[in-house]
Design a protein around this motif. Structure first.
Motif, PDB file in Angstrom:
ATOM      1  N   ALA A  16      17.531  45.620  -1.862  1.00 35.52           N
ATOM      2  CA  ALA A  16      18.849  45.460  -1.236  1.00 35.52           C
ATOM      3  C   ALA A  16      18.845  44.379  -0.156  1.00 35.52           C
ATOM      4  N   ASP A  17      17.704  44.151   0.477  1.00 34.29           N
ATOM      5  CA  ASP A  17      17.607  43.145   1.536  1.00 34.29           C
ATOM      6  C   ASP A  17      17.574  41.716   0.994  1.00 34.29           C
ATOM      7  N   VAL A  18      17.253  41.567  -0.275  1.00 34.36           N
ATOM      8  CA  VAL A  18      17.225  40.229  -0.886  1.00 34.36           C
ATOM      9  C   VAL A  18      18.198  40.113  -2.058  1.00 34.36           C
ATOM     10  N   ASP A  19      19.137  41.067  -2.174  1.00 33.25           N
ATOM     11  CA  ASP A  19      20.067  41.008  -3.305  1.00 33.25           C
ATOM     12  C   ASP A  19      20.972  39.781  -3.256  1.00 33.25           C
ATOM     13  N   TRP A  20      21.119  39.176  -2.100  1.00 36.82           N
ATOM     14  CA  TRP A  20      21.927  37.963  -1.982  1.00 36.82           C
ATOM     15  C   TRP A  20      21.190  36.738  -2.538  1.00 36.82           C
ATOM     16  N   ILE A  21      19.880  36.860  -2.743  1.00 40.77           N
ATOM     17  CA  ILE A  21      19.068  35.789  -3.327  1.00 40.77           C
ATOM     18  C   ILE A  21      18.808  36.077  -4.806  1.00 40.77           C
ATOM     19  N   ALA A  22      18.365  37.296  -5.102  1.00 37.12           N
ATOM     20  CA  ALA A  22      17.983  37.681  -6.475  1.00 37.12           C
ATOM     21  C   ALA A  22      19.167  37.509  -7.423  1.00 37.12           C
ATOM     22  N   GLY A  23      18.946  36.729  -8.467  1.00 38.28           N
ATOM     23  CA  GLY A  23      19.982  36.506  -9.465  1.00 38.28           C
ATOM     24  C   GLY A  23      21.035  35.488  -9.065  1.00 38.28           C
ATOM     25  N   HIS A  24      20.889  34.871  -7.887  1.00 39.47           N
ATOM     26  CA  HIS A  24      21.885  33.908  -7.410  1.00 39.47           C
ATOM     27  C   HIS A  24      21.328  32.493  -7.308  1.00 39.47           C
ATOM     28  N   LEU A  96      11.825  38.610  -7.065  1.00 41.73           N
ATOM     29  CA  LEU A  96      12.702  37.457  -6.874  1.00 41.73           C
ATOM     30  C   LEU A  96      12.365  36.402  -7.921  1.00 41.73           C
ATOM     31  N   TYR A  97      13.291  35.489  -8.097  1.00 40.39           N
ATOM     32  CA  TYR A  97      13.130  34.373  -9.015  1.00 40.39           C
ATOM     33  C   TYR A  97      12.798  34.885 -10.423  1.00 40.39           C
ATOM     34  N   TRP A  98      11.648  34.612 -10.947  1.00 39.06           N
ATOM     35  CA  TRP A  98      11.278  35.006 -12.301  1.00 39.06           C
ATOM     36  C   TRP A  98      10.496  36.317 -12.284  1.00 39.06           C
ATOM     37  N   ASN A  99      11.035  37.301 -11.557  1.00 45.00           N
ATOM     38  CA  ASN A  99      10.399  38.609 -11.359  1.00 45.00           C
ATOM     39  C   ASN A  99       9.058  38.512 -10.650  1.00 45.00           C
ATOM     40  N   TRP A 100       8.917  37.502  -9.788  1.00 45.25           N
ATOM     41  CA  TRP A 100       7.717  37.375  -8.987  1.00 45.25           C
ATOM     42  C   TRP A 100       7.730  38.461  -7.912  1.00 45.25           C
ATOM     43  N   PRO A 101       6.599  39.130  -7.661  1.00 44.44           N
ATOM     44  CA  PRO A 101       6.553  40.208  -6.669  1.00 44.44           C
ATOM     45  C   PRO A 101       6.277  39.675  -5.251  1.00 44.44           C
ATOM     46  N   LEU A 127       2.667  30.164   7.039  1.00 48.72           N
ATOM     47  CA  LEU A 127       4.060  30.523   6.798  1.00 48.72           C
ATOM     48  C   LEU A 127       4.232  31.410   5.564  1.00 48.72           C
ATOM     49  N   PRO A 128       5.186  32.333   5.639  1.00 48.54           N
ATOM     50  CA  PRO A 128       5.526  33.120   4.449  1.00 48.54           C
ATOM     51  C   PRO A 128       6.060  32.201   3.355  1.00 48.54           C
ATOM     52  N   ASP A 129       6.097  32.707   2.151  1.00 47.90           N
ATOM     53  CA  ASP A 129       6.612  31.919   1.027  1.00 47.90           C
ATOM     54  C   ASP A 129       8.132  31.838   1.049  1.00 47.90           C
ATOM     55  N   LEU A 130       8.753  32.808   1.708  1.00 46.91           N
ATOM     56  CA  LEU A 130      10.207  32.849   1.823  1.00 46.91           C
ATOM     57  C   LEU A 130      10.517  33.560   3.131  1.00 46.91           C
ATOM     58  N   PHE A 131      11.496  33.054   3.890  1.00 46.03           N
ATOM     59  CA  PHE A 131      11.913  33.752   5.101  1.00 46.03           C
ATOM     60  C   PHE A 131      13.320  33.341   5.499  1.00 46.03           C
TER      61      PHE A 131
END
Length: 186
Positions: A16-24, A96-101, A127-131
């Motif tokens: 839910a915290d990344v639903d704005w990224i996942a699939g968009h 996220l992306y291509w079902n990467w964990p 650095l994190p991979d995404l932030f």
């Protein structure tokens, strides 16, 4: 869920915290492969050369982000490749992306700069991979197979990154190839 580190408890994120990224994001080579097309401006950034340390490059990037962000928590996401530090190895993953964990944790800029050692893209850095901040006003994402980092956010932030020689940022339009000049895809 919460996880402990550095004598504190940190909230572990969910889908839910990344639903704005996942699939968009979009498939392809544009910056919207890594960053959803919801921001005013976009850029790519990378450590320019061997004379700039990974620490100096990452500090410059994070300092620009801090200066354009109200004080608030940041979400930090670490891609689980099986070979690189995800900071909280027992935490559940989000896809996220291509079902990467990814391991997603709510923390801040200092944790972004210091929790991980040995970045998978250049062996140095933390650095994190995404932030992104809690208000989602910007997003920084480096896809697994890219040697550069993508940024989406407000126009003043992107302009500041462009003016910062250590950040080595180049403005990119949403439909433009994100590959920075002089770099190659692996």
């Amino acid at each position: 869920m919460w996880a402990s580190r550095d004598g504190r408890n940190w909230r572990i994120g969910t889908a839910a915290d990344v639903d704005w990224i996942a699939g968009h994001t979009t498939d392809g080579v544009s910056i919207t492969t890594a960053i959803p097309p919801v921001f005013d401006a976009y850029a790519t950034t990378y450590q320019a050369d061997d004379t700039t340390t990974a620490a100096a490059y990452e500090r410059a990037l994070v300092d620009d982000l801090i200066s354009h962000t109200a004080r608030q928590p940041w979400w930090l996401a670490y891609l689980d490749t099986g070979a690189h530090d995800v900071v909280f190895p027992l935490a559940p993953r989000v896809s996220l992306y291509w079902n990467w964990p990814y391991v997603l944790v709510e923390a801040g800029p200092e944790q972004a700069l210091g929790w991980r050692t040995g970045h998978m893209r250049h062996g140095l850095g933390s650095l994190p991979d995404l932030f992104f901040p809690a208000d989602r006003s910007w997003l920084v994402s480096a896809l697994w197979d890219d040697t550069w980092t993508c940024v989406g956010g407000p126009d003043p932030l992107i302009g500041s990154l462009q003016r910062n020689p250590l950040a080595n940022a180049r403005r990119v339009e949403p439909d433009q190839d994100a590959l920075p000049p002089g770099l190659t895809r692996e």
